[in-house]
Design a protein around this motif. Structure first.
Motif, PDB file in Angstrom:
ATOM      1  N   ARG A  43       0.826  -1.212   0.000  1.00  0.00           N
ATOM      2  CA  ARG A  43       0.000   0.000   0.000  1.00  0.00           C
ATOM      3  C   ARG A  43       0.859   1.260   0.000  1.00  0.00           C
ATOM      4  O   ARG A  43       0.562   2.224  -0.698  1.00  0.00           O
ATOM      5  N   ARG A  44       1.939   1.236   0.779  1.00  0.00           N
ATOM      6  CA  ARG A  44       2.831   2.388   0.831  1.00  0.00           C
ATOM      7  C   ARG A  44       3.498   2.625  -0.527  1.00  0.00           C
ATOM      8  O   ARG A  44       3.560   3.749  -1.024  1.00  0.00           O
ATOM      9  N   GLU A  45       3.997   1.552  -1.142  1.00  0.00           N
ATOM     10  CA  GLU A  45       4.646   1.684  -2.450  1.00  0.00           C
ATOM     11  C   GLU A  45       3.663   2.162  -3.512  1.00  0.00           C
ATOM     12  O   GLU A  45       4.007   2.960  -4.378  1.00  0.00           O
ATOM     13  N   TYR A  46       2.428   1.667  -3.440  1.00  0.00           N
ATOM     14  CA  TYR A  46       1.396   2.107  -4.380  1.00  0.00           C
ATOM     15  C   TYR A  46       1.144   3.603  -4.226  1.00  0.00           C
ATOM     16  O   TYR A  46       1.100   4.343  -5.212  1.00  0.00           O
ATOM     17  N   ALA A  47       0.996   4.059  -2.980  1.00  0.00           N
ATOM     18  CA  ALA A  47       0.757   5.486  -2.728  1.00  0.00           C
ATOM     19  C   ALA A  47       1.931   6.332  -3.215  1.00  0.00           C
ATOM     20  O   ALA A  47       1.729   7.394  -3.813  1.00  0.00           O
ATOM     21  N   LEU A  48       3.153   5.866  -3.000  1.00  0.00           N
ATOM     22  CA  LEU A  48       4.329   6.602  -3.480  1.00  0.00           C
ATOM     23  C   LEU A  48       4.357   6.665  -5.011  1.00  0.00           C
ATOM     24  O   LEU A  48       4.718   7.692  -5.593  1.00  0.00           O
ATOM     25  N   THR A  49       3.971   5.580  -5.651  1.00  0.00           N
ATOM     26  CA  THR A  49       3.942   5.549  -7.116  1.00  0.00           C
ATOM     27  C   THR A  49       2.894   6.505  -7.656  1.00  0.00           C
ATOM     28  O   THR A  49       3.156   7.275  -8.588  1.00  0.00           O
ATOM     29  N   ASP A  51       1.662   9.153  -6.138  1.00  0.00           N
ATOM     30  CA  ASP A  51       2.143  10.514  -5.879  1.00  0.00           C
ATOM     31  C   ASP A  51       3.221  10.915  -6.883  1.00  0.00           C
ATOM     32  O   ASP A  51       3.246  12.050  -7.361  1.00  0.00           O
ATOM     33  N   GLY A  52       4.112   9.990  -7.221  1.00  0.00           N
ATOM     34  CA  GLY A  52       5.155  10.268  -8.203  1.00  0.00           C
ATOM     35  C   GLY A  52       4.574  10.593  -9.571  1.00  0.00           C
ATOM     36  O   GLY A  52       5.036  11.509 -10.255  1.00  0.00           O
ATOM     37  N   ASN A  55       2.957  14.036  -9.450  1.00  0.00           N
ATOM     38  CA  ASN A  55       3.961  15.101  -9.459  1.00  0.00           C
ATOM     39  C   ASN A  55       4.540  15.351 -10.850  1.00  0.00           C
ATOM     40  O   ASN A  55       5.033  16.436 -11.131  1.00  0.00           O
TER      41      ASN A  55
END
Length: 112
Positions: A43-49, A51-52, A55
Motif C-alpha cells: 500500500r505504501r509503495e502504491y501510494a508513493l507511485t 504521488d510520483g 507530481n
C-alpha cells in the motif's frame, strides 16, 4: 515482495510453514515479514507511485490520453494508458498512467 506480486500469490501465503522453510533454505538469515507487513508495504509503495505520477503531471495544462495495446514476445496481452502534454518550453512530455496484462482471449478478439 516482488515475487509475490508478479506470481499473483496472496499475502497470507507467507504464513504457510513450508513456504517459509523453502525461503529460509535459500537464505538462512532471511527475515520474512508477516502478511500484514507485506500488505502495508504494498500500500505504501502504491501510494508513493501514485504521488510520483501526480507530481509529473502539470497542474494547469491540458492532457491528451492514449491507449495502447500489444502482445509481448511471450504471448501476453498488454495495455497501457499514457498521458501526453506540452511543457513550458513546448517540449512533448509523456507519463505512463497504467500498464496492465489483459486476458488474452479478450485481447485477441479485438486484434486486427
Amino acid at each position: 515482495m516482488l515475487g509475490f506480486v508478479s506470481a499473483h500469490i496472496p499475502w497470507n501465503a507467507i504464513s504457510n510453514l513450508e513456504l517459509r522453510r523453502s525461503y529460509k533454505a535459500l537464505c538462512d538469515d532471511l527475515v520474512l515479514p508477516s502478511a500484514k507487513t507485506l500488505s502495508k508495504i504494498c500500500r505504501r509503495e502504491y501510494a508513493l507511485t501514485v504521488d510520483g505520477i501526480k507530481n509529473q503531471l502539470p497542474s494547469r495544462n491540458k492532457l491528451n490520453l492514449a491507449l495502447d495495446g500489444w502482445t509481448s514476445t511471450n504471448k501476453l496481452g498488454i495495455t497501457s494508458v499514457i498521458a501526453y502534454y506540452m511543457d513550458r518550453n513546448w517540449a512533448l512530455r509523456e507519463v505512463q498512467l497504467a500498464f496492465n496484462e489483459v486476458d488474452h482471449q479478450f485481447f485477441f478478439a479485438f486484434k486486427s
